[in-house]
Design a protein around this motif. Structure first.
Motif, mmCIF file in Angstrom:
data_model
loop_
_atom_site.group_PDB
_atom_site.id
_atom_site.type_symbol
_atom_site.label_atom_id
_atom_site.label_comp_id
_atom_site.label_asym_id
_atom_site.label_seq_id
_atom_site.Cartn_x
_atom_site.Cartn_y
_atom_site.Cartn_z
ATOM 1 N N GLN A 27 -4.442 12.155 0.239
ATOM 2 C CA GLN A 27 -3.528 12.941 1.066
ATOM 3 C C GLN A 27 -2.313 12.115 1.496
ATOM 4 O OE1 GLN A 27 -5.661 14.863 4.246
ATOM 5 N NE2 GLN A 27 -6.994 15.964 2.844
ATOM 6 N N LEU A 28 -2.538 10.857 1.832
ATOM 7 C CA LEU A 28 -1.409 9.997 2.208
ATOM 8 C C LEU A 28 -0.491 9.736 1.018
ATOM 9 C CD1 LEU A 28 -2.926 7.354 4.645
ATOM 10 C CD2 LEU A 28 -1.556 9.364 5.194
ATOM 11 N N ASP A 29 -1.065 9.558 -0.156
ATOM 12 C CA ASP A 29 -0.253 9.391 -1.365
ATOM 13 C C ASP A 29 0.617 10.625 -1.603
ATOM 14 O OD1 ASP A 29 -1.186 6.834 -1.949
ATOM 15 O OD2 ASP A 29 -2.736 7.556 -3.335
ATOM 16 N N ARG A 30 0.026 11.807 -1.423
ATOM 17 C CA ARG A 30 0.802 13.049 -1.594
ATOM 18 C C ARG A 30 1.936 13.127 -0.578
ATOM 19 N NH1 ARG A 30 -4.214 15.640 -2.744
ATOM 20 N NH2 ARG A 30 -4.404 16.249 -0.582
ATOM 21 N N LEU A 31 1.653 12.759 0.672
ATOM 22 C CA LEU A 31 2.691 12.786 1.700
ATOM 23 C C LEU A 31 3.831 11.849 1.324
ATOM 24 C CD1 LEU A 31 3.827 13.647 4.450
ATOM 25 C CD2 LEU A 31 2.497 11.762 5.463
ATOM 26 N N MET A 32 3.486 10.662 0.878
ATOM 27 C CA MET A 32 4.518 9.693 0.494
ATOM 28 C C MET A 32 5.373 10.257 -0.638
ATOM 29 S SD MET A 32 4.220 5.716 0.236
ATOM 30 C CE MET A 32 5.496 4.684 -0.417
ATOM 31 N N ASN A 33 4.761 10.922 -1.591
ATOM 32 C CA ASN A 33 5.497 11.512 -2.708
ATOM 33 C C ASN A 33 6.348 12.704 -2.280
ATOM 34 O OD1 ASN A 33 4.531 9.666 -4.609
ATOM 35 N ND2 ASN A 33 2.712 10.898 -4.993
ATOM 36 N N ASP A 34 5.949 13.380 -1.209
ATOM 37 C CA ASP A 34 6.672 14.559 -0.730
ATOM 38 C C ASP A 34 7.890 14.221 0.127
ATOM 39 O OD1 ASP A 34 4.890 16.210 -2.016
ATOM 40 O OD2 ASP A 34 3.753 16.723 -0.198
ATOM 41 N N ILE A 35 8.023 12.963 0.539
ATOM 42 C CA ILE A 35 9.132 12.565 1.407
ATOM 43 C C ILE A 35 10.047 11.612 0.651
ATOM 44 C CG2 ILE A 35 9.799 11.404 3.542
ATOM 45 C CD1 ILE A 35 7.108 12.221 4.723
ATOM 46 N N PRO A 36 11.219 12.092 0.235
ATOM 47 C CA PRO A 36 12.179 11.188 -0.428
ATOM 48 C C PRO A 36 12.554 10.033 0.506
ATOM 49 C CG PRO A 36 12.837 13.481 -0.702
ATOM 50 C CD PRO A 36 11.703 13.464 0.304
ATOM 51 N N GLY A 37 12.460 8.832 -0.002
ATOM 52 C CA GLY A 37 12.798 7.648 0.789
ATOM 53 C C GLY A 37 11.635 7.058 1.553
ATOM 54 N N ALA A 38 10.440 7.656 1.443
ATOM 55 C CA ALA A 38 9.273 7.108 2.135
ATOM 56 C C ALA A 38 8.919 5.753 1.548
ATOM 57 C CB ALA A 38 8.086 8.054 2.026
ATOM 58 N N GLU A 39 8.662 4.794 2.427
ATOM 59 C CA GLU A 39 8.332 3.431 2.004
ATOM 60 C C GLU A 39 6.915 3.033 2.370
ATOM 61 O OE1 GLU A 39 11.468 1.105 3.759
ATOM 62 O OE2 GLU A 39 12.980 1.926 2.398
ATOM 63 N N LYS A 40 6.431 3.509 3.517
ATOM 64 C CA LYS A 40 5.073 3.187 3.983
ATOM 65 C C LYS A 40 4.520 4.383 4.729
ATOM 66 C CE LYS A 40 6.279 -1.655 4.763
ATOM 67 N NZ LYS A 40 6.473 -2.687 5.786
ATOM 68 N N VAL A 41 3.215 4.595 4.589
ATOM 69 C CA VAL A 41 2.533 5.663 5.313
ATOM 70 C C VAL A 41 1.208 5.105 5.805
ATOM 71 C CG1 VAL A 41 1.561 7.984 5.175
ATOM 72 C CG2 VAL A 41 3.604 7.431 3.847
ATOM 73 N N LEU A 42 0.867 5.425 7.052
ATOM 74 C CA LEU A 42 -0.380 4.923 7.623
ATOM 75 C C LEU A 42 -0.959 5.950 8.582
ATOM 76 C CD1 LEU A 42 -1.434 1.502 8.651
ATOM 77 C CD2 LEU A 42 -1.457 3.204 10.458
ATOM 78 N N LEU A 43 -2.261 6.101 8.525
ATOM 79 C CA LEU A 43 -3.002 6.905 9.492
ATOM 80 C C LEU A 43 -3.849 5.925 10.282
ATOM 81 C CD1 LEU A 43 -3.542 9.901 10.276
ATOM 82 C CD2 LEU A 43 -5.573 9.761 8.831
ATOM 83 N N GLY A 44 -3.649 5.901 11.594
ATOM 84 C CA GLY A 44 -4.352 4.950 12.438
ATOM 85 C C GLY A 44 -5.212 5.624 13.480
ATOM 86 N N ALA A 45 -6.241 4.918 13.914
ATOM 87 C CA ALA A 45 -7.101 5.392 14.990
ATOM 88 C C ALA A 45 -6.466 5.047 16.331
ATOM 89 C CB ALA A 45 -8.485 4.740 14.865
ATOM 90 N N GLY A 46 -6.882 5.730 17.367
ATOM 91 C CA GLY A 46 -6.332 5.507 18.695
ATOM 92 C C GLY A 46 -6.574 4.117 19.246
ATOM 93 N N ASP A 47 -7.527 3.400 18.674
ATOM 94 C CA ASP A 47 -7.824 2.044 19.150
ATOM 95 C C ASP A 47 -6.993 0.982 18.433
ATOM 96 O OD1 ASP A 47 -9.003 2.076 16.663
ATOM 97 O OD2 ASP A 47 -11.035 1.679 17.377
ATOM 98 N N GLY A 48 -6.052 1.399 17.590
ATOM 99 C CA GLY A 48 -5.168 0.452 16.924
ATOM 100 C C GLY A 48 -5.642 -0.021 15.567
ATOM 101 N N LEU A 49 -6.722 0.545 15.053
ATOM 102 C CA LEU A 49 -7.211 0.176 13.725
ATOM 103 C C LEU A 49 -6.741 1.206 12.703
ATOM 104 C CD1 LEU A 49 -10.846 -0.917 14.604
ATOM 105 C CD2 LEU A 49 -8.845 -2.369 14.231
ATOM 106 N N LYS A 50 -6.587 0.759 11.469
ATOM 107 C CA LYS A 50 -6.133 1.676 10.417
ATOM 108 C C LYS A 50 -7.299 2.499 9.893
ATOM 109 C CE LYS A 50 -6.515 -1.789 6.760
ATOM 110 N NZ LYS A 50 -7.012 -2.894 7.555
ATOM 111 N N LEU A 51 -7.008 3.757 9.581
ATOM 112 C CA LEU A 51 -7.984 4.612 8.908
ATOM 113 C C LEU A 51 -7.682 4.647 7.424
ATOM 114 C CD1 LEU A 51 -8.092 7.580 11.442
ATOM 115 C CD2 LEU A 51 -9.889 5.894 11.018
ATOM 116 N N SER A 52 -6.397 4.751 7.087
ATOM 117 C CA SER A 52 -5.970 4.811 5.697
ATOM 118 C C SER A 52 -4.489 4.467 5.650
ATOM 119 C CB SER A 52 -6.215 6.219 5.146
ATOM 120 O OG SER A 52 -5.911 6.292 3.775
ATOM 121 N N HIS A 53 -4.051 3.924 4.504
ATOM 122 C CA HIS A 53 -2.634 3.577 4.367
ATOM 123 C C HIS A 53 -2.260 3.545 2.898
ATOM 124 C CE1 HIS A 53 -4.597 -0.298 3.730
ATOM 125 N NE2 HIS A 53 -3.515 -0.664 3.075
ATOM 126 N N THR A 54 -0.962 3.508 2.657
ATOM 127 C CA THR A 54 -0.465 3.411 1.296
ATOM 128 C C THR A 54 0.797 2.566 1.276
ATOM 129 O OG1 THR A 54 0.099 4.686 -0.684
ATOM 130 C CG2 THR A 54 0.884 5.562 1.398
#
Length: 158
Positions: A29-56
């Motif tokens: 899903q994050l890969d798709r989001l990155m592809n859907d946004i022209p100019g996207a360089e980084k995408v990250l989904l993080g938890a409220g405690d400051g840890l990453k859940l997923s990234h690309t």
């Protein structure tokens, strides 16, 4: 073949299998989001405690740093508005060479209520489109977050 009895291809489906599938789906899903946004360089989904859940599109160390940073950023904005009802939904930061969008992505009342989505885009990106695509992504992500919340063993990436 998947059955309702926790068996797949003749073997039991483990919690690890479920966590791996949920994480792989978040990554897709994050890969798709990155592809859907022209100019996207980084995408990250993080938890409220400051840890990453997923990234690309970034090394692990950068993802760890970004996850900690974005939750802090949204928390600071929320603190600023502490006298108002509601929650801070989004913060946008502008740098000479990029924008960083940070948006609340969690489901109220769920275990992942404080989930945060961040997208870094080039300075030439269409900021309206970025915000719109992020909101659409979050709507589509809600089902995955509900599934993840039902599986408490799906912890942030280490």
């Amino acid at each position: 073949m998947h059955s309702d009895h926790g068996m797949e291809h003749g073997r039991a489906v483990t919690d690890q299998d479920q966590r791996s599938r949920a994480r792989a789906e978040l990554d897709r899903q994050l890969d798709r989001l990155m592809n859907d946004i022209p100019g996207a360089e980084k995408v990250l989904l993080g938890a409220g405690d400051g840890l990453k859940l997923s990234h690309t599109a970034m090394p692990q160390d950068d993802a760890d740093r970004m996850a900690a940073t974005i939750t802090g950023m949204l928390s600071l904005a929320q603190h600023h508005f502490k006298d108002r009802n509601g929650r801070t939904r989004q913060a946008v930061y502008e740098h000479d060479g990029a924008y960083l969008f940070v948006m609340h992505a969690g489901l109220e009342g769920a275990d992942l209520e404080n989930t945060v989505l961040a997208v870094e885009v080039s300075i030439s990106a269409d900021v309206g489109l970025v915000g719109h695509q992020m909101k659409m992504f979050i709507r589509q992500l809600e089902e995955s977050l509900v599934i993840t919340a039902r599986h408490p063993n799906l912890s942030p990436q280490q």
